[in-house]
Design an enzyme around this catalytic site. Structure first.
Site, PDB file in Angstrom:
ATOM      1  N   ASN B 400       0.817  -1.202   0.000  1.00  0.00           N
ATOM      2  CA  ASN B 400       0.000   0.000   0.000  1.00  0.00           C
ATOM      3  C   ASN B 400       0.859   1.264   0.000  1.00  0.00           C
ATOM      4  OD1 ASN B 400      -1.919   1.976   0.368  1.00  0.00           O
ATOM      5  ND2 ASN B 400      -3.095   0.826   1.862  1.00  0.00           N
ATOM      6  N   ASP B 401       1.476   1.554   1.104  1.00  0.00           N
ATOM      7  CA  ASP B 401       2.232   2.808   1.194  1.00  0.00           C
ATOM      8  C   ASP B 401       3.371   2.890   0.179  1.00  0.00           C
ATOM      9  OD1 ASP B 401       0.641   3.656   3.265  1.00  0.00           O
ATOM     10  OD2 ASP B 401       1.891   2.691   4.778  1.00  0.00           O
ATOM     11  N   VAL B 402       3.949   1.740  -0.145  1.00  0.00           N
ATOM     12  CA  VAL B 402       5.114   1.770  -1.035  1.00  0.00           C
ATOM     13  C   VAL B 402       4.729   2.023  -2.493  1.00  0.00           C
ATOM     14  CG1 VAL B 402       6.485   0.282   0.457  1.00  0.00           C
ATOM     15  CG2 VAL B 402       5.124  -0.731  -1.360  1.00  0.00           C
TER      16      VAL B 402
END
Lengths: 97, 479
Positions: B400-402
């Site tokens: 997700n964040d990456v």
């Protein structure tokens, strides 16, 4: 060993540690951390010294023994787990660099 | 110098040399496994050296042998069992646990020596010598306690047993930690002044300090913290080396301490975070609530597994972006089956590995290697990023964040500046995810709103299994 020479040992050991880890591929961060972690269980030697020098002092023997247990948990577990991780890499044809 | 002293000296020297070679070898893929075994051998060698020295000089009492055997058997047994049983997905927690126990060991040694001063065979303690003794005991207790409680908290947070309490995200935590730190310092100097009773104060406040410092740190930063605590346990070991007068302990402890610091630095770089912001910045999610990070999704496209399969079949080049969700679902083997099918159809498949994918650097590589993914297909972020525009399909699995483009575009985002995978450059992006929940940072992912992104909702393993079925129906991978 005089204190000053122990300080030299500390200094040189630190420099060696700084020098040893140059470029580490991200792949190896976890195994390296885990392997270095196992080595930090070297305090087992201190625990052993404590037990040997306890001279029948039971509370000290117990403290030493518990300490030894914790250290060996770290060492044995650490090396085994690192080996498990690395075993997965070595099966691969890692002929590229 | 008599014989036992010489023998011990030679063995210690050899052990240090082998340990250094071990650490060195661990930083290269080819030599890593042998290096690990070499280090393990060096450690056993050092035990033999120590025991033979005492056998040759003072002798070892039967009673001591009994306690040595009890301690070693219990410790080794539990360590070995845990190491064999623990699933690869829980590796970060496991390392944290082992590390905490190493810190505990140093703490106990110092505590033992402080409460029951061992008959120091070397010489009568003069003032200077006893000062050094007390300083090293204090350092060993202080660092050992922080390492222990910090590691246990880190483990509990990664396991999900502990969440981040709200108060730890306010400024209050700095005040609390400063109080603990000052109290530790007072106890520290009091102890050095010869007031032995303050040893318990030191144990308690440094333990609390370890908890207070680790508790506010968000899960995404946990690997850095574990690496730092690993470095601490080396320092604790070196301090214990001063307590029992062992050069070997000092060298090995110092090496691990220094190497751990470097590794921590390398990890911080990979996440574009500074060590200071990791330690004092609190968790990212807390910052995002006050900034523009949150918000509603407006343009979510959801699609079925069937559509996903159809698009995959028509692709030439596919990039897989694995994340922690894949690890949690234990779907790495299922994923491998999917990619095998695609490869049989002549589709080029590559895995894009973000430096911190899977919560710990290198963790994802370990998991994929477990599923027999060829090492050459794993591409690091810098290598794979230029390839995205020429890619037909990107499959984001539990990451997700990456893959959040905010990190590049939105300077007000807490993620801003973190290196990310440019998946949005690809023609089509499929995000396989259980729901719309935010990633570890708790920040909205702008990627999901983009027109070329489709969401496939479901557990990674189940979706991949369905995908295998759909691909089979399409005749993909059938010879």
């Amino acid at each position: 060993m005089s204190f000053i020479s122990l300080l030299w040992v500390l200094l040189l050991g630190s420099l060696l540690g700084l020098e040893l880890i140059g470029k580490v591929p991200p792949t190896l961060h976890t195994p390296l951390m885990s392997g270095a972690n196992a080595i930090s269980g070297i305090t087992m030697l201190a625990a052993l010294t404590l037990i040997v020098k306890a001279e029948g002092n039971v509370p000290l023997l117990i403290i030493g023994s518990v300490s030894l247990g914790f250290a060996l948990f770290n060492v044995v577990g650490g090396f085994f787990v690192t080996d498990r991780m690395l075993a997965m890499f070595s099966r691969k044809p890692s002929n590229k660099k | 110098m008599n014989l036992p002293v010489i023998i011990k000296f030679v063995i210690d020297l050899l052990a240090v040399l082998l340990l250094a070679l071990g650490i060195k070898g661990l930083s290269k893929v080819k030599s890593a496994r042998d290096a690990n075994r070499l280090a393990a051998f060096a450690m056993s060698l050092s035990v033999v050296g120590l025991l033979s020295y005492y056998l040759g000089t003072s002798g070892i009492a039967i009673q001591s042998w009994i306690w040595i055997i009890i301690g070693s058997i219990i410790g080794s047994l539990f360590g070995a069992i845990l190491a064999k049983k623990v699933p690869m997905t829980s590796m970060p927690e496991t390392v944290a646990l082992f590390n905490g126990c190493g810190g505990m060991s140093s703490l106990l040694v110092a505590l033992g020596v402080a409460i029951f001063p061992i008959s120091n065979s070397l010489e009568n303690l003069d003032f200077f010598k006893s000062l050094i003794n007390e300083v090293s005991i204090s350092v060993s207790i202080f660092v050992g306690a922080i390492t222990f409680t910090g590691s246990i908290v880190a483990m509990a947070k990664l396991q999900g047993w502990l969440s981040t309490p709200g108060w730890t995200q306010s400024k209050v935590r700095h005040f609390v930690n400063i109080v603990f730190a000052v109290a530790s310092l007072i106890a520290f100097f009091d102890l050095i002044n010869g007031n032995t009773s303050s040893i318990w104060l030191l144990v308690i406040v440094s333990s609390l300090l370890g908890i207070g410092v680790t508790l506010p740190i968000g899960g995404a930063d946990m690997p850095v913290v574990i690496s730092l605590l690993n470095s601490y346990s080396g320092i604790a070991a070196a301090a214990a080396g001063f307590v029992v007068d062992s050069q070997l302990l000092i060298v090995a402890g110092a090496m691990v301490g220094a190497a751990g610091l470097i590794l921590t630095q390398v990890m911080c770089k990979g996440m574009n975070r500074s060590l200071v912001s990791v330690l004092f910045g609190g968790s990212l999610s807390a910052q995002s609530t006050s900034s523009s990070g949150s918000g509603e999704y407006t343009n979510i496209t959801s699609c079925s597994v069937e559509e996903c399969a159809l698009t995959l079949e028509a692709a030439n080049k596919v990039i897989i972006v694995p994340g922690y969700g894949l690890a949690v679902a234990q779907a790495q083997h299922t994923l491998r089956e999917v990619t095998k099918k695609l490869e049989q159809n002549g589709i080029e498949v590559v895995y894009a590995i973000h430096p911190v994918a899977g919560r710990m650097p290198g963790h994802m590589n370990v998991l994929l290697a477990e599923a027999d993914v060829p090492y050459e297909q794993l591409k690091e972020m810098d290598v794979v990023n230029p390839d995205f525009p020429a890619t037909d399909v990107v499959l984001v699995l539990g990451a997700n964040d990456v893959v959040n483009p905010q990190a590049k575009n939105d300077s007000s985002s807490p993620l801003y500046g973190m290196p990310v995978l440019d998946v949005q450059e690809a023609r089509t992006v499929f995000v396989i995810k259980r729901g719309m929940s935010a990633g570890y940072s708790g920040i909205k992912n702008d990627l999901f709103d983009l027109p070329n992104t489709s969401m496939v909702f479901g557990d990674a393993k189940k979706v991949l299994n369905d995908l295998i079925g759909e691909l089979k129906d399409l005749g993909v991978g059938e010879k």
